[in-house]
Design a protein around this motif. Sequence first.
Motif, PDB file in Angstrom:
ATOM      1  N   THR A 168       4.127   7.130   2.590  1.00 35.85           N
ATOM      2  CA  THR A 168       4.806   5.972   3.162  1.00 35.85           C
ATOM      3  C   THR A 168       4.403   4.736   2.372  1.00 35.85           C
ATOM      4  O   THR A 168       3.204   4.510   2.137  1.00 35.85           O
ATOM      5  N   ALA A 169       5.416   3.957   1.962  1.00 39.34           N
ATOM      6  CA  ALA A 169       5.156   2.656   1.337  1.00 39.34           C
ATOM      7  C   ALA A 169       5.034   1.653   2.467  1.00 39.34           C
ATOM      8  O   ALA A 169       5.895   1.567   3.341  1.00 39.34           O
ATOM      9  N   CYS A 170       3.973   0.916   2.457  1.00 41.68           N
ATOM     10  CA  CYS A 170       3.669  -0.027   3.530  1.00 41.68           C
ATOM     11  C   CYS A 170       3.592  -1.432   2.931  1.00 41.68           C
ATOM     12  O   CYS A 170       2.742  -1.697   2.079  1.00 41.68           O
ATOM     13  N   GLU A 212       9.311   5.723   4.192  1.00 43.06           N
ATOM     14  CA  GLU A 212       8.812   7.036   3.782  1.00 43.06           C
ATOM     15  C   GLU A 212       9.435   7.458   2.461  1.00 43.06           C
ATOM     16  O   GLU A 212      10.577   7.112   2.159  1.00 43.06           O
ATOM     17  N   SER A 213       8.673   8.235   1.700  1.00 43.80           N
ATOM     18  CA  SER A 213       9.202   8.808   0.461  1.00 43.80           C
ATOM     19  C   SER A 213      10.263   9.858   0.805  1.00 43.80           C
ATOM     20  O   SER A 213      10.387  10.280   1.955  1.00 43.80           O
ATOM     21  N   LYS A 214      11.024  10.282  -0.198  1.00 39.71           N
ATOM     22  CA  LYS A 214      12.101  11.261   0.030  1.00 39.71           C
ATOM     23  C   LYS A 214      11.599  12.525   0.716  1.00 39.71           C
ATOM     24  O   LYS A 214      12.247  13.060   1.599  1.00 39.71           O
ATOM     25  N   ASN A 215      10.453  13.012   0.281  1.00 38.97           N
ATOM     26  CA  ASN A 215       9.931  14.247   0.867  1.00 38.97           C
ATOM     27  C   ASN A 215       9.094  14.012   2.125  1.00 38.97           C
ATOM     28  O   ASN A 215       8.628  14.954   2.745  1.00 38.97           O
ATOM     29  N   PHE A 228       0.844  -1.188   0.000  1.00 34.78           N
ATOM     30  CA  PHE A 228       0.000   0.000   0.000  1.00 34.78           C
ATOM     31  C   PHE A 228       0.884   1.244   0.000  1.00 34.78           C
ATOM     32  O   PHE A 228       1.997   1.226   0.513  1.00 34.78           O
ATOM     33  N   ILE A 229       0.354   2.323  -0.548  1.00 38.83           N
ATOM     34  CA  ILE A 229       0.966   3.643  -0.434  1.00 38.83           C
ATOM     35  C   ILE A 229      -0.032   4.483   0.356  1.00 38.83           C
ATOM     36  O   ILE A 229      -1.218   4.543  -0.010  1.00 38.83           O
ATOM     37  N   ILE A 230       0.459   5.112   1.422  1.00 33.36           N
ATOM     38  CA  ILE A 230      -0.437   5.900   2.269  1.00 33.36           C
ATOM     39  C   ILE A 230       0.192   7.258   2.541  1.00 33.36           C
ATOM     40  O   ILE A 230       1.415   7.397   2.513  1.00 33.36           O
ATOM     41  N   PRO A 231      -0.641   8.273   2.810  1.00 33.90           N
ATOM     42  CA  PRO A 231      -0.078   9.535   3.278  1.00 33.90           C
ATOM     43  C   PRO A 231       0.647   9.244   4.598  1.00 33.90           C
ATOM     44  O   PRO A 231       0.178   8.440   5.394  1.00 33.90           O
TER      45      PRO A 231
END
Length: 101
Positions: A71-73, A64-67, A37-40
């Motif tokens: 968050t990749a879960c 977490e993404s670079k910025n 999943f990708i989540i805020p």
Amino acid sequence: MEILQGNNHASPEDFYNSLKEKLENNHDFPEDYLFKFIIPTDEAKITEIYKVFDGIKFTMSNRESKNGKYTACNISAFVLDADQVVFIYQEVAKIENVILL
């Protein structure tokens, strides 16, 4: 529902029926299944996902993404059959702003 983007199925029901068929043809249940999943980036969202997996043996890793906005879960969970995988996807899809991969 983000899971349907770019998908040629007319409805969520069609999508989940197709998913179940593919799972049954390509997996040997029971087994560990990897959910992605990708989540805020938000602890509340992660907690909501944890609740879906309550009572299921699982391990989770987050990145977490670079910025730091997303968050990749990745969750590896022991599932009994394709119906359980579909049920989990359906429950996670109810969580706002979650992208199912």
